[in-house]
Design a protein around this motif. Structure first.
Motif, PDB file in Angstrom:
ATOM      1  N   GLN A  72     -20.203 -23.274  -8.004  1.00 15.77           N
ATOM      2  CA  GLN A  72     -20.241 -22.467  -6.439  1.00 15.77           C
ATOM      3  C   GLN A  72     -19.356 -23.727  -5.178  1.00 15.77           C
ATOM      4  N   HIS A  73     -19.795 -24.752  -5.103  1.00 14.43           N
ATOM      5  CA  HIS A  73     -19.057 -25.376  -3.973  1.00 14.43           C
ATOM      6  C   HIS A  73     -17.606 -25.824  -4.550  1.00 14.43           C
ATOM      7  N   VAL A  74     -17.126 -26.254  -5.965  1.00 15.32           N
ATOM      8  CA  VAL A  74     -15.684 -25.566  -6.091  1.00 15.32           C
ATOM      9  C   VAL A  74     -15.327 -24.239  -5.868  1.00 15.32           C
ATOM     10  N   THR A  79     -16.445 -22.103  -2.732  1.00 16.06           N
ATOM     11  CA  THR A  79     -16.308 -22.138  -1.996  1.00 16.06           C
ATOM     12  C   THR A  79     -15.270 -23.083  -1.172  1.00 16.06           C
ATOM     13  N   HIS A  80     -14.342 -23.761  -2.050  1.00 10.62           N
ATOM     14  CA  HIS A  80     -13.068 -24.016  -2.042  1.00 10.62           C
ATOM     15  C   HIS A  80     -12.221 -23.626  -1.692  1.00 10.62           C
ATOM     16  N   LYS A  81     -11.718 -22.891  -3.265  1.00 11.31           N
ATOM     17  CA  LYS A  81     -10.589 -22.546  -3.873  1.00 11.31           C
ATOM     18  C   LYS A  81     -10.710 -21.071  -2.825  1.00 11.31           C
ATOM     19  N   LEU A 104     -16.266 -19.509   5.544  1.00  6.99           N
ATOM     20  CA  LEU A 104     -17.741 -20.286   5.537  1.00  6.99           C
ATOM     21  C   LEU A 104     -17.822 -21.517   5.723  1.00  6.99           C
ATOM     22  N   HIS A 105     -17.834 -22.315   4.212  1.00  6.63           N
ATOM     23  CA  HIS A 105     -17.451 -23.666   4.414  1.00  6.63           C
ATOM     24  C   HIS A 105     -17.530 -24.438   4.844  1.00  6.63           C
ATOM     25  N   ARG A 106     -15.619 -23.829   5.136  1.00  6.75           N
ATOM     26  CA  ARG A 106     -15.237 -24.971   6.647  1.00  6.75           C
ATOM     27  C   ARG A 106     -16.140 -25.630   8.076  1.00  6.75           C
ATOM     28  N   HIS A 128     -19.188 -26.352   7.736  1.00  5.86           N
ATOM     29  CA  HIS A 128     -19.804 -27.472   6.831  1.00  5.86           C
ATOM     30  C   HIS A 128     -18.759 -28.202   7.319  1.00  5.86           C
ATOM     31  N   HIS A 129     -17.559 -28.051   6.540  1.00  6.85           N
ATOM     32  CA  HIS A 129     -16.949 -29.695   6.385  1.00  6.85           C
ATOM     33  C   HIS A 129     -16.283 -29.804   7.636  1.00  6.85           C
ATOM     34  N   ALA A 130     -16.554 -29.105   9.142  1.00  2.73           N
ATOM     35  CA  ALA A 130     -15.848 -29.230  11.012  1.00  2.73           C
ATOM     36  C   ALA A 130     -16.463 -30.235  10.998  1.00  2.73           C
ATOM     37  N   ILE A 169     -16.042 -39.102   0.932  1.00  2.00           N
ATOM     38  CA  ILE A 169     -14.858 -39.160   0.379  1.00  2.00           C
ATOM     39  C   ILE A 169     -14.692 -37.089   0.015  1.00  2.00           C
ATOM     40  N   HIS A 170     -15.563 -36.915   0.116  1.00  2.00           N
ATOM     41  CA  HIS A 170     -15.881 -35.165   0.032  1.00  2.00           C
ATOM     42  C   HIS A 170     -15.127 -34.770   1.723  1.00  2.00           C
ATOM     43  N   HIS A 171     -15.491 -35.446   2.716  1.00  2.25           N
ATOM     44  CA  HIS A 171     -15.801 -35.098   3.561  1.00  2.25           C
ATOM     45  C   HIS A 171     -14.244 -35.675   4.825  1.00  2.25           C
TER      46      HIS A 171
HETATM   47 ZN   LIG Z   1     -17.527 -28.772   0.415  1.00  2.00          ZN
END
Ligand SMILES: [Zn+2]
Length: 258
Positions: free
Chosen positions: A102-104, A106-108, A115-117, A119-121, A199-201
């Protein structure tokens, strides 16, 4: 055990959060944190709104789906007739793999990334980043988990344990702590550590597209998304969404539309 679900989940959440806040003071990660606690209101605000949304639309929750599947004999594990002692750990491992996939996604998938951005922002990381998910993303994750639990026929006990583990993992891997190197490297064989998840962030795309794991680190190792270390100095967050003004709760809620 299931009768105490809300108390167990809340108790575990508050204990882990308390321990991590303490650890962030005692053994802090030395990365600059200019905003620090000023991000807490929006970050905690997002999870509070998301929890209300999930509670209103799915009042019985994910564990209730497992209780229903058990009663109805529905789902893969029931059809195959797996004994409880096999179904319990297997359900936890498979649910973790599903959350990885699911996480993959949300990136692709562009609309999911919007939506997931949110979290990353987050321009900084601490345990509160582990709660910073857009309410709609939290809602979609709950829906997916309910479907997965039903199709697997996962035992209710496994679902409750997994929910507690997933929540604790999210707080832990975002925490601004520096673990002793040998401990970190030993833990990283099994679980995702803060060093790996940072690293993911990173804003570098090839690093954002690595280390998707939440609980077990094995999925990134075997599915080709393992890096192990960043290419240079970590720059956290997402370009264009890092400004202090962008971190307000209302801006985060409406960020997917921009
Ligand atoms: Zn992520």
């Amino acid at each position: 055990m299931l009768g105490y679900e809300p108390a167990l989940r809340l108790g575990a959440f508050l204990s882990v959060l308390g321990l991590l806040l303490l650890a962030e003071r005692l053994a802090p990660w030395s990365h600059p944190r200019a905003l620090g606690w000023r991000r807490w209101l929006p970050n905690f605000g997002l999870v509070a709104l998301g929890s209300v949304l999930v509670r209103l639309t799915f009042p019985l929750g994910v564990v209730a789906v497992a209780v229903w599947a058990q009663g109805a004999g529905f789902g893969l594990f029931h059809w195959v007739g797996l004994p409880f002692w096999v179904a319990l750990p297997l359900a936890i491992v498979l649910l973790d793999l599903i959350v990885w996939a699911q996480h993959v996604a949300t990136h692709k998938v562009p609309v999911l990334w919007r939506l997931h951005r949110v979290h990353h922002a987050d321009p900084e990381m601490d345990a509160s980043t582990g709660l910073r998910f857009h309410p709609v993303e939290l809602w979609l994750s709950t829906l997916l988990k309910m479907a997965a639990v039903a199709l697997l026929g996962a035992p209710p006990e496994a679902v409750l344990i997994f929910e507690i583990i997933l929540n604790a993992s999210s707080l832990f891997e975002h925490a601004a702590i520096r673990l002793p190197e040998r401990l970190d490297r030993a833990l990283a064989w099994v679980i995702v550590t803060p060093r790996l998840h940072r690293i993911h962030h990173s804003e570098r795309p090839e690093e954002t597209d690595s280390h998707y794991g939440f609980f077990l680190s094995v999925w990134d190792r075997i599915l080709g998304t393992w890096r192990g270390a960043p290419a240079g100095e970590l720059v956290l967050g997402v370009k264009g969404y890092r400004a202090t003004g962008e971190q307000r709760l209302w801006r985060l809620l409406t960020q997917p539309l921009r």
